[in-house]
Scaffold this active site. Structure first.
Site, PDB file in Angstrom:
ATOM      1  CE  LYS A  96      -8.108  -8.251  -1.523  1.00 26.80           C
ATOM      2  NZ  LYS A  96      -7.344  -9.390  -2.095  1.00 26.80           N
ATOM      3  NE  ARG A 172      -8.436  -7.979  -8.794  1.00 24.84           N
ATOM      4  CZ  ARG A 172      -7.133  -8.170  -8.886  1.00 24.84           C
ATOM      5  NH1 ARG A 172      -6.435  -7.519  -9.805  1.00 24.84           N
ATOM      6  NH2 ARG A 172      -6.515  -9.006  -8.070  1.00 24.84           N
ATOM      7  NE  ARG A 207       3.222  -3.799   0.400  1.00 26.07           N
ATOM      8  CZ  ARG A 207       2.187  -4.106  -0.393  1.00 26.07           C
ATOM      9  NH1 ARG A 207       1.223  -4.891   0.047  1.00 26.07           N
ATOM     10  NH2 ARG A 207       2.116  -3.612  -1.615  1.00 26.07           N
ATOM     11  NE  ARG A 236       5.002  -4.907  -5.437  1.00 21.05           N
ATOM     12  CZ  ARG A 236       3.732  -5.287  -5.596  1.00 21.05           C
ATOM     13  NH1 ARG A 236       3.261  -6.310  -4.906  1.00 21.05           N
ATOM     14  NH2 ARG A 236       2.940  -4.647  -6.420  1.00 21.05           N
ATOM     15  NE  ARG A 247      -0.487  -0.818  -6.317  1.00 21.75           N
ATOM     16  CZ  ARG A 247       0.347  -1.295  -5.404  1.00 21.75           C
ATOM     17  NH1 ARG A 247       1.523  -0.703  -5.197  1.00 21.75           N
ATOM     18  NH2 ARG A 247       0.029  -2.352  -4.694  1.00 21.75           N
TER      19      ARG A 247
END
Length: 307
Positions: A96, A172, A207, A236, A247
């Protein structure tokens, strides 16, 4: 006789340019002063010239006279279409952010992300920022009504009104979408990046962050340039497969509620495709909306000319 001519033609009020000249048209053949002034004014009608002739012996005469452009049929519409109003949504690692950059670069829209906006308001010490900070310091979520007001005030800023806006990752939830609807804030298009869960998990789990430069890498798609950088990369704490699935579950539940509000303006894009191909599809959709806006504006102008 004194003659005053005023032309109304194009988009904005232009500089008045009076000129004083002699003319032999007076009945006693003596020169007299003639003042001519031209001024431009926005109008949706056919350009015209207002001529006022005055003679000491007679009353003033008022005539409406089409301009040369109108007589020749060469009137050109110069109004700018209403700017784009776009919302974009996508799961974590959907790409995004990259698509927002491409949209912003080509269409000049004001990019607004709720998270960035929240941090900016807190940093600036605004009333909304102070209220939000109180909740965050207590470890609580910032209430939707505070964020909605932040978003509303940002969308009403002159740059967003003039250039159009790209609302990133917001609303959201159904309550946030409903609040925006109540404020009559509605997009021309709601872009949804639709990506398979397996690809999303692969993107997130791979990532890595360079703590020195802040640059994000991916072990497969965007590996570090050398061994020195690779050795200091960190992951992370929530970029694990288990956390990602949680998530994604939350994201899917929320986005389904939001989509019900914007079902008539949803544009789904296959986010599994390469970045360039995803943008090509988005670009086509945005260009089509602008063309439609221009067509509507032109039709409205033409209708005004017939009345």
């Amino acid at each position: 006789m004194v003659s005053l001519g005023i032309s109304f033609s194009c988009v904005a009020a232009a500089r008045t340019t009076p000129s004083l000249a002699s003319s032999p048209s007076c009945s006693n053949n003596k020169p007299f002063a003639s003042l001519h002034t031209t001024r431009s004014l926005e109008t949706s009608r056919v350009p015209f010239r207002l001529e006022i002739s005055y003679d000491r012996r007679f009353s003033a005469e008022l005539r409406w006279k089409p301009s040369a452009a109108a007589r020749s049929g060469s009137v050109v519409a110069t109004t700018k279409p209403e700017p784009l109003k776009i919302m974009i949504s996508g799961a974590p690692a959907s790409g995004k952010g990259t698509q927002c950059e491409l949209i912003e670069k080509k269409y000049g829209l004001v990019h607004i992300a709720a998270g960035d906006l929240l941090r900016a308001e807190i940093g600036a010490g605004t009333e909304n920022g102070k209220r939000a900070k109180e909740y965050m310091e207590k470890g609580m979520l910032v209430p939707s009504e505070i964020v909605v007001m932040m978003v509303k005030e940002r969308l009403l800023q002159p740059d967003a009104q003039e250039k159009g806006w790209l609302l990133d990752g917001y609303p959201r939830s159904l309550s946030q979408a409903t609040a925006l609807e109540d404020l009559r804030i509605r997009p021309d298009l709601f872009i949804l990046l639709d990506i398979s869960e397996d690809i999303l998990i692969e993107r997130v789990v791979g990532r890595r962050l360079d703590p020195v430069t802040g640059k994000i890498y991916h072990l497969k798609y965007s590996p570090p340039e050398n061994e020195e950088i690779a050795a200091r990369l960190t992951q992370r704490f929530d970029d694990t497969e288990e956390k990602v699935k949680l998530r994604l579950k939350t994201h899917h539940l929320n986005v389904e509620d939001v989509l019900s509000t914007y079902k008539d303006v949803i544009f789904k894009v296959n986010g599994d495709a390469p970045i360039e191909d995803v943008f090509v599809e988005i670009d086509k959709a945005l260009s089509s909306i602008l063309e439609e806006k221009s067509r509507i504006d032109s039709a409205s102008m033409a209708a005004g000319m017939t009345h």
